[in-house]
Scaffold this motif. Structure first.
Motif, short mmCIF file in Angstrom:
data_model
loop_
_atom_site.label_atom_id
_atom_site.label_comp_id
_atom_site.label_asym_id
_atom_site.label_seq_id
_atom_site.Cartn_x
_atom_site.Cartn_y
_atom_site.Cartn_z
N VAL A 42 0.87 -1.18 0.00
CA VAL A 42 0.00 0.00 0.00
C VAL A 42 0.90 1.22 0.00
N THR A 43 0.63 2.18 -0.87
CA THR A 43 1.36 3.44 -0.90
C THR A 43 0.44 4.56 -0.48
N LEU A 44 0.88 5.35 0.51
CA LEU A 44 0.05 6.42 1.04
C LEU A 44 0.81 7.74 1.02
N ASP A 45 0.07 8.83 0.84
CA ASP A 45 0.63 10.17 0.94
C ASP A 45 0.41 10.66 2.37
N VAL A 46 1.49 10.76 3.13
CA VAL A 46 1.39 11.17 4.53
C VAL A 46 2.04 12.55 4.65
N GLY A 47 1.23 13.58 4.58
CA GLY A 47 1.75 14.94 4.66
C GLY A 47 2.73 15.28 3.57
N GLY A 48 2.53 14.73 2.38
CA GLY A 48 3.43 14.99 1.26
C GLY A 48 4.56 13.98 1.12
N THR A 49 4.66 13.03 2.06
CA THR A 49 5.67 11.97 1.99
C THR A 49 5.03 10.70 1.44
N ARG A 50 5.62 10.15 0.40
CA ARG A 50 5.11 8.90 -0.18
C ARG A 50 5.65 7.71 0.62
N VAL A 51 4.75 7.06 1.35
CA VAL A 51 5.15 5.94 2.21
C VAL A 51 4.62 4.64 1.62
N ALA A 52 5.52 3.72 1.31
CA ALA A 52 5.14 2.40 0.82
C ALA A 52 5.21 1.42 1.99
N VAL A 53 4.11 0.71 2.25
CA VAL A 53 4.04 -0.24 3.36
C VAL A 53 3.73 -1.62 2.81
N THR A 54 4.54 -2.60 3.19
CA THR A 54 4.25 -3.98 2.86
C THR A 54 4.40 -4.81 4.13
N GLY A 55 4.02 -6.09 4.06
CA GLY A 55 4.08 -6.96 5.23
C GLY A 55 4.54 -8.34 4.85
#
Length: 322
Positions: free
Chosen positions: A166-179
């Motif tokens: 999942v890729t999310l925009d957190v305050g302008g930061t592109r955060v990719a999260v996997t598990g």
């Protein structure tokens, strides 16, 4: 099939490669916050780029643990702290590293109590903020129901697919999260489910993904967590494996942090990012005790005679999302 050197005769080569990986240069800050009082008094206000609020391993328990003396944990307390952090204005992301469902079984089926607990926990998730949940092996049975947005598991192949990433925009930061997780008990594995080796699954999930920060949530696989933390392009590894002591974070490759068993404490990771990734980090352990407050009043422990769902007792796992 990809070869996992950790499971072959090439384990020595894997160790050499890991030892040659460059260290992740970042500064770990001291915690200036306080550990007691209501949630609003415990938050830290600074100029962090973003903060990650991480928990896991609730095993179907909505409320606090059953510990004598000072019960910790619970979704309502967790949400109280999340809301306190939100009030500071720091961009935030709420993550669950896995093990959030009850996997207790009788023979080859989930026990009735586990089924009831899981249904209660899944309803509880609707009342709290959780942005991404790792699908650990206790959650495999939930794949038989309809999925919840935000579920991730790299290298998990099933007819009802879970997102690799999942890729999310957190305050302008592109955060990719996997598990990732290790293979689980056969009774929790829906027919046809296949899991890739840890490193292979994470590498595949992150390949070609544009991001500013890559986070890997790992459930019940400490060796896999250590291996993945050495992969190029991984910035933060969250290791959930029934830890119940205070552990210092370390930077052997990626920044490596741990969660607390039963979700008793919330791991807060405040990050300062630069052009090369994480430049500074502050890792805190927040006690989810009675003083922190609650965002809503959780129900008491399930009483089977009162809360028994009509389908329980059919012999089929009922761990499905509401």
């Amino acid at each position: 099939m990809a070869l996992d050197p950790r499971r072959s005769g090439l384990g020595w080569l894997w160790a050499v490669l890991l030892s040659c990986a460059p260290a992740h240069a970042l500064e770990l800050r001291d915690d200036p916050g306080q550990r007691t009082g209501p949630a609003a008094s415990r938050v830290v206000e600074d100029d962090a780029t973003l903060t990650l609020l991480i928990t896991g391993e609730q095993a179907g328990e909505v409320g606090a643990c059953g510990c004598e003396g000072r019960p910790l944990g619970g979704l309502a307390r967790q949400q109280a702290y999340v809301e306190a952090v939100e009030a500071t204005g720091t961009p935030s992301l709420v993550l669950n590293a896995g093990g959030w469902l009850d996997a207790r079984a009788s023979g080859t089926e989930l026990t009735e109590r586990a089924q009831v607990a899981n249904q209660g926990f899944l309803k509880g998730l609707r009342r709290v903020r959780v942005d991404v949940l790792n699908v650990g092996w206790p959650e495999f049975a939930a794949l038989q129901g309809r999925g919840r947005p935000g579920l991730v598991a790299s290298g998990l192949h099933h007819e009802q697919p879970v997102l690799d990433l999942v890729t999310l925009d957190v305050g302008g930061t592109r955060v990719a999260v996997t598990g990732m997780t290790r293979p689980g008990m056969p009774y929790l594995m829906p027919e046809g489910t296949v899991t890739d080796p840890a490193v292979t699954g994470v590498q595949t999930a992150l390949a070609g993904v544009e991001r500013d920060l890559a986070v890997v949530l790992v459930y019940d696989d400490p060796a896999g967590a250590r291996a993945v933390s050495m992969l190029p392009g991984v910035d933060l590894v969250v290791d959930a494996a029934r830890f119940h002591g205070r552990y210092d974070p370390f930077t052997d490759g990626a920044l490596h942090v741990r969660t607390w068993e039963q979700g008793q404490r919330l791991t807060e990771v405040r990050l300062w990012l630069g052009d090369e990734g994480i430049e500074e980090a502050l890792v805190r352990q927040v006690d989810l005790d009675a003083d922190i407050g609650v965002a809503w009043l959780p129900p008491g422990p399930p009483v089977l005679e009162v809360y028994r769902p009509p389908d329980v007792g059919s012999g089929e796992p009922r761990a499905t999302f509401p």
